[in-house]
Scaffold this motif. Sequence first.
Motif, PDB file in Angstrom:
ATOM      1  N   PHE A  34      53.028  40.313  48.472  1.00  0.00           N
ATOM      2  CA  PHE A  34      52.656  39.123  47.703  1.00  0.00           C
ATOM      3  C   PHE A  34      51.452  38.393  48.289  1.00  0.00           C
ATOM      4  O   PHE A  34      50.634  37.835  47.573  1.00  0.00           O
ATOM      5  N   ARG A  35      51.341  38.397  49.615  1.00  0.00           N
ATOM      6  CA  ARG A  35      50.163  37.749  50.214  1.00  0.00           C
ATOM      7  C   ARG A  35      48.887  38.463  49.802  1.00  0.00           C
ATOM      8  O   ARG A  35      47.858  37.850  49.530  1.00  0.00           O
ATOM      9  N   GLY A  36      49.001  39.787  49.784  1.00  0.00           N
ATOM     10  CA  GLY A  36      47.848  40.572  49.352  1.00  0.00           C
ATOM     11  C   GLY A  36      47.501  40.279  47.902  1.00  0.00           C
ATOM     12  O   GLY A  36      46.336  40.057  47.543  1.00  0.00           O
ATOM     13  N   LEU A  37      48.542  40.238  47.090  1.00  0.00           N
ATOM     14  CA  LEU A  37      48.328  39.969  45.660  1.00  0.00           C
ATOM     15  C   LEU A  37      47.651  38.623  45.471  1.00  0.00           C
ATOM     16  O   LEU A  37      46.725  38.465  44.660  1.00  0.00           O
ATOM     17  N   GLN A  38      48.112  37.646  46.268  1.00  0.00           N
ATOM     18  CA  GLN A  38      47.534  36.300  46.166  1.00  0.00           C
ATOM     19  C   GLN A  38      46.038  36.331  46.476  1.00  0.00           C
ATOM     20  O   GLN A  38      45.238  35.661  45.835  1.00  0.00           O
ATOM     21  N   ARG A  39      45.663  37.174  47.445  1.00  0.00           N
ATOM     22  CA  ARG A  39      44.245  37.237  47.813  1.00  0.00           C
ATOM     23  C   ARG A  39      43.395  37.871  46.721  1.00  0.00           C
ATOM     24  O   ARG A  39      42.169  37.718  46.717  1.00  0.00           O
ATOM     25  N   LYS A  40      44.032  38.611  45.839  1.00  0.00           N
ATOM     26  CA  LYS A  40      43.262  39.270  44.785  1.00  0.00           C
ATOM     27  C   LYS A  40      43.308  38.503  43.457  1.00  0.00           C
ATOM     28  O   LYS A  40      42.846  39.018  42.433  1.00  0.00           O
ATOM     29  N   LEU A  41      43.880  37.292  43.508  1.00  0.00           N
ATOM     30  CA  LEU A  41      43.966  36.512  42.263  1.00  0.00           C
ATOM     31  C   LEU A  41      42.592  36.172  41.692  1.00  0.00           C
ATOM     32  O   LEU A  41      42.409  36.114  40.470  1.00  0.00           O
ATOM     33  N   ASP A  42      41.630  35.956  42.596  1.00  0.00           N
ATOM     34  CA  ASP A  42      40.275  35.640  42.110  1.00  0.00           C
ATOM     35  C   ASP A  42      39.714  36.780  41.267  1.00  0.00           C
ATOM     36  O   ASP A  42      39.043  36.564  40.252  1.00  0.00           O
ATOM     37  N   TYR A  43      40.028  37.984  41.728  1.00  0.00           N
ATOM     38  CA  TYR A  43      39.574  39.160  40.966  1.00  0.00           C
ATOM     39  C   TYR A  43      40.163  39.144  39.553  1.00  0.00           C
ATOM     40  O   TYR A  43      39.462  39.374  38.570  1.00  0.00           O
ATOM     41  N   LEU A  44      41.473  38.853  39.485  1.00  0.00           N
ATOM     42  CA  LEU A  44      42.139  38.870  38.176  1.00  0.00           C
ATOM     43  C   LEU A  44      41.615  37.744  37.285  1.00  0.00           C
ATOM     44  O   LEU A  44      41.462  37.908  36.075  1.00  0.00           O
ATOM     45  N   GLN A  45      41.345  36.610  37.926  1.00  0.00           N
ATOM     46  CA  GLN A  45      40.807  35.487  37.145  1.00  0.00           C
ATOM     47  C   GLN A  45      39.432  35.842  36.584  1.00  0.00           C
ATOM     48  O   GLN A  45      39.117  35.567  35.431  1.00  0.00           O
ATOM     49  N   GLU A  46      38.647  36.497  37.424  1.00  0.00           N
ATOM     50  CA  GLU A  46      37.310  36.895  36.996  1.00  0.00           C
ATOM     51  C   GLU A  46      37.389  37.918  35.852  1.00  0.00           C
ATOM     52  O   GLU A  46      36.602  37.881  34.917  1.00  0.00           O
ATOM     53  N   LEU A  47      38.357  38.806  35.940  1.00  0.00           N
ATOM     54  CA  LEU A  47      38.549  39.799  34.880  1.00  0.00           C
ATOM     55  C   LEU A  47      38.873  39.101  33.564  1.00  0.00           C
ATOM     56  O   LEU A  47      38.503  39.594  32.494  1.00  0.00           O
ATOM     57  N   GLY A  48      39.557  37.968  33.670  1.00  0.00           N
ATOM     58  CA  GLY A  48      39.815  37.200  32.450  1.00  0.00           C
ATOM     59  C   GLY A  48      41.243  37.265  31.966  1.00  0.00           C
ATOM     60  O   GLY A  48      41.569  36.701  30.924  1.00  0.00           O
ATOM     61  N   VAL A  49      42.116  37.948  32.728  1.00  0.00           N
ATOM     62  CA  VAL A  49      43.496  38.027  32.263  1.00  0.00           C
ATOM     63  C   VAL A  49      44.165  36.674  32.431  1.00  0.00           C
ATOM     64  O   VAL A  49      43.787  35.866  33.294  1.00  0.00           O
ATOM     65  N   THR A  50      45.161  36.387  31.594  1.00  0.00           N
ATOM     66  CA  THR A  50      45.781  35.063  31.648  1.00  0.00           C
ATOM     67  C   THR A  50      47.248  35.137  32.055  1.00  0.00           C
ATOM     68  O   THR A  50      47.878  34.112  32.251  1.00  0.00           O
ATOM     69  N   SER A  51      47.789  36.364  32.141  1.00  0.00           N
ATOM     70  CA  SER A  51      49.168  36.498  32.616  1.00  0.00           C
ATOM     71  C   SER A  51      49.280  37.739  33.481  1.00  0.00           C
ATOM     72  O   SER A  51      48.569  38.728  33.255  1.00  0.00           O
ATOM     73  N   ILE A  52      50.201  37.641  34.454  1.00  0.00           N
ATOM     74  CA  ILE A  52      50.486  38.822  35.264  1.00  0.00           C
ATOM     75  C   ILE A  52      51.939  39.181  35.026  1.00  0.00           C
ATOM     76  O   ILE A  52      52.820  38.328  35.048  1.00  0.00           O
ATOM     77  N   TRP A  53      52.182  40.452  34.765  1.00  0.00           N
ATOM     78  CA  TRP A  53      53.552  40.932  34.625  1.00  0.00           C
ATOM     79  C   TRP A  53      53.857  41.770  35.854  1.00  0.00           C
ATOM     80  O   TRP A  53      53.249  42.805  36.071  1.00  0.00           O
ATOM     81  N   LEU A  54      54.820  41.279  36.644  1.00  0.00           N
ATOM     82  CA  LEU A  54      55.168  41.957  37.892  1.00  0.00           C
ATOM     83  C   LEU A  54      56.332  42.902  37.658  1.00  0.00           C
ATOM     84  O   LEU A  54      57.357  42.519  37.100  1.00  0.00           O
ATOM     85  N   LEU A  55      56.197  44.133  38.134  1.00  0.00           N
ATOM     86  CA  LEU A  55      57.311  45.085  38.082  1.00  0.00           C
ATOM     87  C   LEU A  55      58.324  44.666  39.152  1.00  0.00           C
ATOM     88  O   LEU A  55      58.032  43.818  39.994  1.00  0.00           O
ATOM     89  N   PRO A  56      59.549  45.221  39.146  1.00  0.00           N
ATOM     90  CA  PRO A  56      60.612  44.693  40.012  1.00  0.00           C
ATOM     91  C   PRO A  56      60.204  44.649  41.495  1.00  0.00           C
ATOM     92  O   PRO A  56      59.649  45.614  42.024  1.00  0.00           O
ATOM     93  N   PHE A  57      60.484  43.502  42.124  1.00  0.00           N
ATOM     94  CA  PHE A  57      60.141  43.322  43.541  1.00  0.00           C
ATOM     95  C   PHE A  57      61.387  42.935  44.335  1.00  0.00           C
ATOM     96  O   PHE A  57      61.316  42.449  45.449  1.00  0.00           O
ATOM     97  N   TYR A  58      62.572  43.081  43.705  1.00  0.00           N
ATOM     98  CA  TYR A  58      63.820  42.625  44.321  1.00  0.00           C
ATOM     99  C   TYR A  58      64.263  43.594  45.420  1.00  0.00           C
ATOM    100  O   TYR A  58      63.864  44.768  45.408  1.00  0.00           O
ATOM    101  N   PRO A  59      65.119  43.094  46.302  1.00  0.00           N
ATOM    102  CA  PRO A  59      65.738  44.009  47.264  1.00  0.00           C
ATOM    103  C   PRO A  59      66.465  45.114  46.508  1.00  0.00           C
ATOM    104  O   PRO A  59      67.167  44.829  45.532  1.00  0.00           O
ATOM    105  N   SER A  60      66.289  46.334  46.946  1.00  0.00           N
ATOM    106  CA  SER A  60      66.809  47.454  46.170  1.00  0.00           C
ATOM    107  C   SER A  60      66.792  48.708  47.032  1.00  0.00           C
ATOM    108  O   SER A  60      65.920  48.860  47.894  1.00  0.00           O
ATOM    109  N   PRO A  61      67.753  49.608  46.810  1.00  0.00           N
ATOM    110  CA  PRO A  61      67.674  50.906  47.508  1.00  0.00           C
ATOM    111  C   PRO A  61      66.521  51.774  46.977  1.00  0.00           C
ATOM    112  O   PRO A  61      66.250  52.841  47.507  1.00  0.00           O
ATOM    113  N   LEU A  62      65.847  51.272  45.947  1.00  0.00           N
ATOM    114  CA  LEU A  62      64.673  51.960  45.380  1.00  0.00           C
ATOM    115  C   LEU A  62      64.964  53.396  44.945  1.00  0.00           C
ATOM    116  O   LEU A  62      64.185  54.301  45.204  1.00  0.00           O
TER     117      LEU A  62
END
Lengths: 546, 233, 421
Positions: A34-62
Amino acid sequence: MTAPLQLEWYKDSVIYQLHVRTFFDSNGDGVGDFRGLQRKLDYLQELGVTSIWLLPFYPSPLRDDGYDIADYCAVHKSYGTLDDLKAFLDAAHQRGIRVIIEMVLNHTSDQHPWFQESRSSRDNPRRNWYVWSDTDELYRDARIIFVDTELSNWAWDPVSKAYYWHRFFSHQPDLNYDNPEVREAMWNVMKFWLELGIDGFRLDAVPYLVERDGTSCENLPETHDIVRDFRRRLDESFPGKMLLAEANQWPADVCAYFGQGDEFHMAFHFPLMPRMFMAVKLEDRKPIIEILQRTPEIPKNCQWCIFLRNHDELTLEMVTDIERDYMYDEYARDKTMRINLGIRRRLAPLMDNDRRRIELLNGMLMSLPGTPVIYYGDEIGMGDNVYIGDRNGVRTPMQWDGHWNAGFSDADPEQLYAPLISNPVYGYQAVNVDSQKRSEHSLLSWMKRLIQVRKSTQVFSRGSIEFLDPPNHRVLAYVREFGSERVLAVNNLSSTSQAVELNLKRYRGAIPIEMSGKTIFPRIGDLPYLLTMGPYQFYWFRLRRI
Amino acid sequence: MKEMIIHAFQQAHDNLTRMLAEFLPHFLLMLVVILVGWIVAYLLKIILRGILRVTNVEKMSEEAGASRLLRRAELPTMTDLLSRALFWVVWLGFVIVGVSFLGIGSLQQQIADLIALLPQIFVAFLILFVGLLAANFFSRAALLAGVNAGFSSPRLLSGTVRIVIIFLALSMALEQVGLGKETMEIAFSIMFGAIMLGLAIAFGLGGRHLAARLLERHFLREERERDDELSPL
Amino acid sequence: MERGVSDETLLSDDFIRQLVSVGEVDLLVGIPSRNNCRTIGNIVRAAEESLLRNFRRQRTVLINIDAGSRDGTQEAVRQASVVGTNGFESLRTLRWITARTESAAGDSAVLRTILAAADLLHAKASAVVSGSTAAVSPGWIDSLLNPVFRENYDFVAPLYARHRFDGLLTRNLLYPFSRAIFGKSMREMRASEFGFSGRLASECTNRGEWENEGVQSAAETWMAITAMSDSLTCCQAFLGPKARSSSVAVVDVIREAVGGFFWCLESTETYWIHGHDPEPLKTFGPDHQLTNEAVRVDRKKMFQLYRTGVAELSDILASILDSDTHAELVRLAALDETAFRLSNALWVRAVYEFAVAYHRSVINRGHLVQALVPIYRGRVHSFLTVHRSDDADAMEADLEDLCQEFGRQRSFFIERWSTKG
């Protein structure tokens, strides 16, 4: 802007779909966080997207890519902490970007404490949270979804000596929605995230919530009741939040999940996606027009969600056998590219890396009715790796630059959660954000402009659609209309130049203004409007009356 | 007296000399014009013959049946005929022009008349020629059609066609020259009437059966047995 | 000399507009029609079914060129098309081009339009099915398209199951003559159904011979001969039973078919004059089939027509035929009907001499060909007499004999053809 317009933000949205793991690794462990993702928010803003859909990030046996959740109210430790997530959420909101997360209602992981308790003894208070039975004869009419791996929807639990119900993998027991406690518990989970500031949920595997003997156990009225109940509570306590349904069904069946505008806000239009690919290959508009004409009207406050590619395979469940064979032959001649009933490939390789076709498909995505979803990496034309298992070939690390690990992580390359794409055509040295940012003409720069044009008007997100019927079947043309605004979109699906005569009598006197270059075209008269179009070219014209 | 006679002779001699002096240059001029005319006509004839050879007129006339007609009339070939005709027309023109230089009044009038008539004669011959060709072509067509349709007397048909066309051509040709206008008209009317009457009777008699058959079929709905036809293709 | 089609006025603006909107195709089915409202519906359904069932992925177009029908043929096409597409799933938009020519425009103009469309749309394989043909099944279209589309042939001639006394001109003249000259045993050269490649379409379209009378009267023959003489690959495909046509005008048919064939001989002279070894033609399906229902034929009348023809046309025949041949024909005409036989040898000689006379234009060519009619009738009379009770094998053997005879006299023919008369 009026209040309902603001509440219906999802209609005007441009959604960017990503997995935290794949985007950016801030701590050098080879996995995005998530910290990494936060650092790339400027990129996404510049791209022009207005929503991010996150795939599952919950604790899981994967064991199912995170869709087997072991704890609904926490973050998998590889991706950071709940605080990291909160910080990311705030940063996103500061940039005007909303965040949609996955919510798996139907089942949990067998590692979830609820299930552990439930199986521990037959008289455990949580026993009734899952669907238990002494026999595996119940609900025989329900189909098995993962036919490759599962023989039955019932699994034997040696601990409590009973069968438990699962529609997906046997390590994913279904929750018992007939139990009010379960419904309450799941609402509390949702409330937890909503209070944290989440803007919406993509609800996974919705049709399977309730089981009734003698039915297919899909799309039951009771399931709709549950959805309606969640929606009512959502509207009461958290107005302006959004529910998005994943239901891979024919449009008429999916429509039921909009209810009277009192169930889901949005739902994916699954059948449209393969038909866009098919139309381009056939050079014929027929598949697209047919499926959109078969799509019923939806309630006013609802919206379709449309996409080209996502984290799953290009699913061919919603096509006929003939169409599926054609798609396989044209897009996945190599059998390793196929999985389940679909094709596990990204947009650029599917389009033979042909920039014109990639642009055309994105042009249609942005101009057909619905909220568009962009899958991470497709904005720069990333490739895939069909030789790594399952659908992981389309889930490789984001390619930021041409340096160490594509700028994704400081870890050893061997440590990455998945190998980078490294071939000469799609590899990170050739395809990456950094190099594309430097060029005005790169796909990335083009995508930015396209999104900008799309967002410049609400006609694409909210307008009605009327298909034109030009004699040239290689050209797909439609007029979107919202209020006094009209946009004419013309797409040449063919690899060759085409001439098309459009019957625009209704818009006689209007001046078409091409939207990306703001170029004025000759005024529309009584005669059919003649356009000549290059291979895979598309035009968006604002029809202005001056 | 003697002087008078001498004077008269003198005068006659003078006149003769004067006349000769006047006439001789005209005569020479005429000879020159005729000579030049011959050369020009000859050259034109050679040129035309060349052109006709190149343009394959022989084959065309062969196909049209003209050559056959010429052969039968023991005339030279089409190329020869046309080039010779050109030679004579051109040379004759020069001769006439040359003669007019002699300045003989009555002769001049005659020549003028002849010149005026010349194109008409030419056109008349042309009409006659084309008429003969057409008569030949259509009579053959009629013959073939008659034979293949199984008529009992195809020759009569083709002969009639030939005679009608030739007669028509002849009357047109004569009218062109301005001869026997009225006679021709009367003769033509008689002929035309006779043919029409013939046709009317022929159709009346011949059509009797047809009409009977039609009525029969219409009223009795009798299906008559028909021979099957064999498709050639 | 090559000519661009687009420069000409053959194609109307509306037709071009339709071509533009259809764009490039893989397969084309052309259906010329002229007052065929009874048969055309079946053909439309058969064609659509073939394309939708067996060429599902290919880009296809159906073209109906109607030569001024007044019986609602075009309406029948529209109605049949709606019914035809029901029940078949198609990936692509099924495209139709419909156009109308004046009724005065000949069949060749219609075929030319179809060829031009095939050329302009780059159709890899095309089929033409006449709107008048009854009992067309989807298999016909498959059989015509497949050899071109899948096996790269340039021309597909049809084969039919036919009545044993049908197609006698084809059997007695066109087939053995063309086989002797071009070396390819193509049975149905002048067919109402055939398939062709894009190469052949563009070759034919670009030729400047369309205005010629020979092409106008026998465009299909001309196409077949162009394919045979232009070192393109030809084959035959068996289609099925061909219904017997209800009305025939023997004289017209002979004038067009034989006249056209003779004209084609002349225009391809350089190809065959030096001889070509016979080569077998690839045949898809059975080679031939004969049916045998009873027919009533008035042979007596035929002989009568021969006899009067030879007598009345004596002058004309004398100018066409050698004196020996002519004398022999006259002699036969004097015989009793039962004794009359027009032998293979005499028939072949007469036909060859007619071709030579046509080449030399001894009389008007139209008249010349018509003079063949009585002799043809005599030949048919003999044919029917000889084969009255023959079975298919015997007839086939006799056909082979006739072909051999055409082959034997071939050098005589070529020699006569080459010497200037």
